[in-house]
Design an enzyme around this catalytic site. Structure first.
Site, PDB file in Angstrom:
ATOM      1  N   ASP A 184       0.867  -1.168   0.000  1.00 38.16           N
ATOM      2  CA  ASP A 184       0.000   0.000   0.000  1.00 38.16           C
ATOM      3  C   ASP A 184       0.912   1.230   0.000  1.00 38.16           C
ATOM      4  O   ASP A 184       2.064   1.167   0.429  1.00 38.16           O
ATOM      5  CB  ASP A 184      -0.947  -0.006   1.201  1.00 38.16           C
TER       6      ASP A 184
HETATM    7  C1  BGC Z   1      -4.992   3.308   0.070  1.00 36.39           C
HETATM    8  C2  BGC Z   1      -5.112   2.305  -1.050  1.00 36.39           C
HETATM    9  C3  BGC Z   1      -5.000   2.996  -2.382  1.00 36.39           C
HETATM   10  C4  BGC Z   1      -3.661   3.735  -2.431  1.00 36.39           C
HETATM   11  C5  BGC Z   1      -3.414   4.461  -3.724  1.00 36.39           C
HETATM   12  C6  BGC Z   1      -3.755   4.170  -0.078  1.00 36.39           C
HETATM   13  O1  BGC Z   1      -3.803   5.237   0.814  1.00 36.39           O
HETATM   14  O2  BGC Z   1      -4.971   2.630   1.315  1.00 36.39           O
HETATM   15  O3  BGC Z   1      -6.343   1.616  -0.946  1.00 36.39           O
HETATM   16  O4  BGC Z   1      -5.105   2.070  -3.418  1.00 36.39           O
HETATM   17  O5  BGC Z   1      -3.636   4.686  -1.377  1.00 36.39           O
HETATM   18  O6  BGC Z   1      -4.302   5.504  -3.884  1.00 36.39           O
END
Ligand code: BGC
Length: 751
Positions: free
Chosen positions: A261
């Site tokens: 993530d």
């Molecule tokens: C989130 C993810 C997301 C990623 C990219 C993160 O803060 O937890 O679910 O895909 O950002 O935007």
């Protein structure tokens, strides 16, 4: 001329390899060619593939014709194009996408068929944008009613979540776009999300929290997986040997790649040795330090090769779209919008109806009250937002449908809207319809205006709920109360006019006790996508019968739900998290290093899952606590009669057959649910567990015979004594019904 390798996993290639392959094994068909390519790559080129190139891509190798991997959020619409190194809008004009109903709405359809279609819509629109991987579906279990991402997630139940997750995965990947199923695993809270250690036993982990991922990977063939921000039993998910190497790759045979993530990678050695392929974003762990570690002998180049091989398997299973082909038409497509409408139509849950819905022909004037009738829900909520081509709000949907019937509609906002937490120092709002605090009481002027309209109308629709600044990634709600004086308002409206229905627009549960005492009908309308208002109007006016069923328990009060009842949430240690600090003006000014120092010095929060597998209705039923609205609940405009169930147990499956009759005068759909209970068990089980379900479409007066199949493997439990799945033989009670608290027929079998 640019050399391009096209190694598509065609049916012909598969056939020539002989025998059926598991969805994961299909990813390995190009391995020989991939190894030949890896042999031509320099170490720098390989390591360059292990971290971000831009905020939404990781690098290929241009010299060898290997395209970059382009990612798109997910999970309920292709996110608008951002600038290369951030989330800010790139200002494009063709990147308006279809806003699909959010996760909890999709799960409320209880429709595998619609989940598949939803995946195809997402996959097709991703291709138009040149995206290879969707950052979704988001499939974590809804452990907490207050969870900031409950609306993105599907259900509190693993069987329902797993079925939807798998079909979404298949639908999306059948369109040639890979999913990146997230957030693996036990990512059930936003409070302290980047530091919290979720501590739980192996049985709970396997039976509840891993199930949706397992099905999407093993049966759905998910090509990539996003390790979550949090820790599980002491180790960050992005370097969790048990989750990534032992279970995902070892037991489930995952052959694709993992993507941390954003900001969720924590070390070079941990990530390299324990299962991460790509650091998103940045290269401080999986960039130069990997090359340095190979030089000192701490890491081997073979390990790098293995990681690159896993990435390339997906790169070659997914056709790269050349830059001049992508983004030539609008992302949102009519057929996707049709899917969004179909999902919305079947997601809306009629919680209560004392005869006021559908809106009768005698109604000539409707008062729509509440800012949730005009709020758009496509964007906000941090990562999961969509720049929708359009969004029909509840008010617009109602106005259009009412005009067709010659019905007058008037509107008043009724209450102030809470804009939520803002980044950086809060500026005082100048908008008179914005509240300063979430618990601000009703505004007397707005309330009086709404009551006056309610008195004049033949029918009142109170449209309340939360918004995407209240339910959002990055924070959890403090409680599930309706914000900004909505309770006071609904009481005043009901006193003014009892011909009233309440529509709740929210992603997760709200406390409906006051609403219940003041509304003859209640509808849960979710965040329902681009055509949400259209679907809502169809249900309210009775063009279609409502057929959604709750995918999570609505508790009477928060304290009744398991993690709260046992004092497991909120965490006892607070403040150890980058995401909570990001809102502090002094922290915003700090350098990355200074911030890291601050975070390292903070206490590390722990979330204890002592409620174990008693999540959602498993807790309520076992403890005999009456919820406000039970898991699986949802009324229709018709009655469904269930016939007596008969069951037979074979070696591999239990088959249960019964009839369902639509006793009403209009076509309607019902979701029949099958739960299992074990009255004579020696092993500990919840009072009952969902094991199968089916959406059935019935014409007026029609009867259908339904057969539900429960694979015996789904009746096993994780036996911690032997650390393996185990089957407890003996008597099973099969409960068939319309909701977890509305069982219509019971039959016993022996397994
Ligand atoms: C989130 C993810 C997301 C990623 C990219 C993160 O803060 O937890 O679910 O895909 O950002 O935007």
């Amino acid at each position: 001329m640019k050399k391009t390798f096209i190694l598509i996993a065609s049916a012909a290639v598969l056939a020539s390899c002989g025998g059926p392959r598991s969805p994961q094994d299909k990813l390995t068909i190009n391995d020989k060619k991939i190894d030949a390519i890896i042999a031509q790559m320099t170490l720098e080129e390989k390591v360059n593939m292990l971290h971000s190139k831009t905020n939404m891509s990781s690098a290929g190798v241009e010299r060898l014709g290997i395209a970059d991997m382009n990612y798109a959020d997910g999970p309920f619409g292709i996110r608008e194009e951002g600038v290369p190194n951030g989330f800010q809008s790139a200002g494009w004009t063709l990147d308006s996408a279809t806003y699909f109903p959010t996760g909890s709405a999709l799960a409320a359809t209880w429709s595998e068929e619609l989940a598949y279609k939803y995946g195809t819509g997402m996959g097709k629109e991703a291709r138009l944008r040149g995206k290879d991987v969707i950052l979704g579906p988001a499939v974590n279990i809804q452990r907490l009613p207050v969870g900031g991402r409950t609306y993105e997630y599907l259900s509190e139940d693993p069987i329902l979540s797993a079925a939807i997750a798998m079909e979404y995965t298949k639908g999306c990947q059948d369109q040639g776009t890979a999913v990146c199923i997230k957030h693996f695993a036990v990512n059930n809270q936003e409070s302290n999300r980047s530091s919290v250690d979720a501590q739980l036993d192996e049985r709970t982990l396997r039976e509840i929290y891993l199930k949706p991922f397992e099905r999407a990977v093993v049966e759905g063939g998910a090509m990539s997986v996003m390790p979550a921000y949090n820790k599980v039993n002491g180790a960050y998910c992005s370097e969790n040997e048990h989750l990534l190497n032992e279970i995902l790759r070892g037991e489930w045979g995952f052959k694709g790649f993992t993507v941390s993530d954003w900001g969720g990678t924590h070390s070079t050695m941990g990530a390299m040795l324990h299962g991460l392929n790509v650091q998103m974003t940045g290269s401080n762990y999986l960039g130069q330090p990997v090359i340095d570690s190979i030089a000192t002998g701490a890491l081997t180049e073979d390990l790098v090769d293995e990681k690159v091989r896993q990435i390339l398997r997906v790169r070659y299973a997914i056709e790269a779209i050349p830059a001049d082909v992508a983004n030539t038409v609008m992302t949102s497509q009519p057929e996707s919008r049709q899917i969004a409408l179909e999902v919305a139509e079947r997601s809306i849950v009629l919680l209560k109806n004392e005869g006021v819905l559908p809106i009768g022909k005698e109604v000539k004037k409707i008062a729509v009250i509440g800012q949730n009738a005009v709020l758009k829900t496509q964007s906000g909520g941090m990562g999961a937002g969509v720049k929708a081509l359009y969004e029909i709000t509840p008010l617009q949907g109602i106005q259009k449908r009412a005009a067709e019937a010659g019905v007058e509609v008037c509107y008043a906002p009724g209450y102030k809207n809470f804009p939520g937490r803002r980044w950086g120092p809060a500026a005082a709002s100048t908008n008179p319809l914005e509240a300063a605090a979430i618990n601000e009481s009703a505004d007397p002027k707005l309330l009086a205006e709404a009551v006056a309209l309610a008195k004049e109308a033949d029918f009142v629709l109170f449209v309340g709920g939360t918004n995407k600044n209240i339910e959002t990634e990055g924070s959890d709600r403090k409680d599930i109360k309706l914000p900004c004086g909505q309770e006071e308002l609904v009481q005043a409206l009901y006193a003014a006019n009892q011909n009233l229905a309440t529509v709740i627009i929210s992603g997760g549960p709200t406390d409906l006790q006051v609403v219940d005492a003041n509304s003859p009908a209640i509808v849960q309308g979710w965040w329902n996508g681009t055509e949400g208002g259209t679907a809502l109007a169809e249900v309210l006016f009775g063009d279609i019968a409502p057929s959604g069923k709750l995918p999570m328990t609505f508790p009477k009060q928060l304290e009744d739900s398991p993690a709260f009842a046992l004092g497991n949430f909120p965490d006892k240690t607070q403040g150890g998290d980058l995401f909570s600090l990001m809102y502090r003006p002094d922290v915003l000014k700090m350098s990355r290093e200074e911030r890291q120092k601050l975070i390292d010095a903070l206490p590390k929060p722990v979330s204890k899952y002592t409620e174990r597998f008693y999540v959602g209705y498993r807790w309520f039923d076992t403890q005999a606590i009456e919820p406000m609205y039970a898991f699986g609940h949802g009324l229709s405009y018709v009655n469904f009669a269930y016939g007596e169930a008969s069951a037979s147990a074979g070696k591999d499956a239990v088959k249960v057959t019964f009839t369902v009759k639509n006793e009403g005068a209009m076509p309607a759909e019902e979701v029949a649910q099958l739960y299992v209970s074990r009255p004579e068990a020696t092993v500990e089980w919840p009072a009952k567990e969902l094991k199968a379900f089916q959406r059935i479409s019935l014409a007026a007066g029609e009867t259908k015979t339904v057969t539900l199949t429960v694979p015996v493997k789904d009746l096993r439990y994780w036996n911690e004594a032997v650390n393996a799945w185990d089957l407890e033989h003996g008597k099973l009670q099969i409960l068939v019904g319309a909701a977890s608290n509305d069982i219509r027929s019971t039959v016993e079998v022996n397994i």
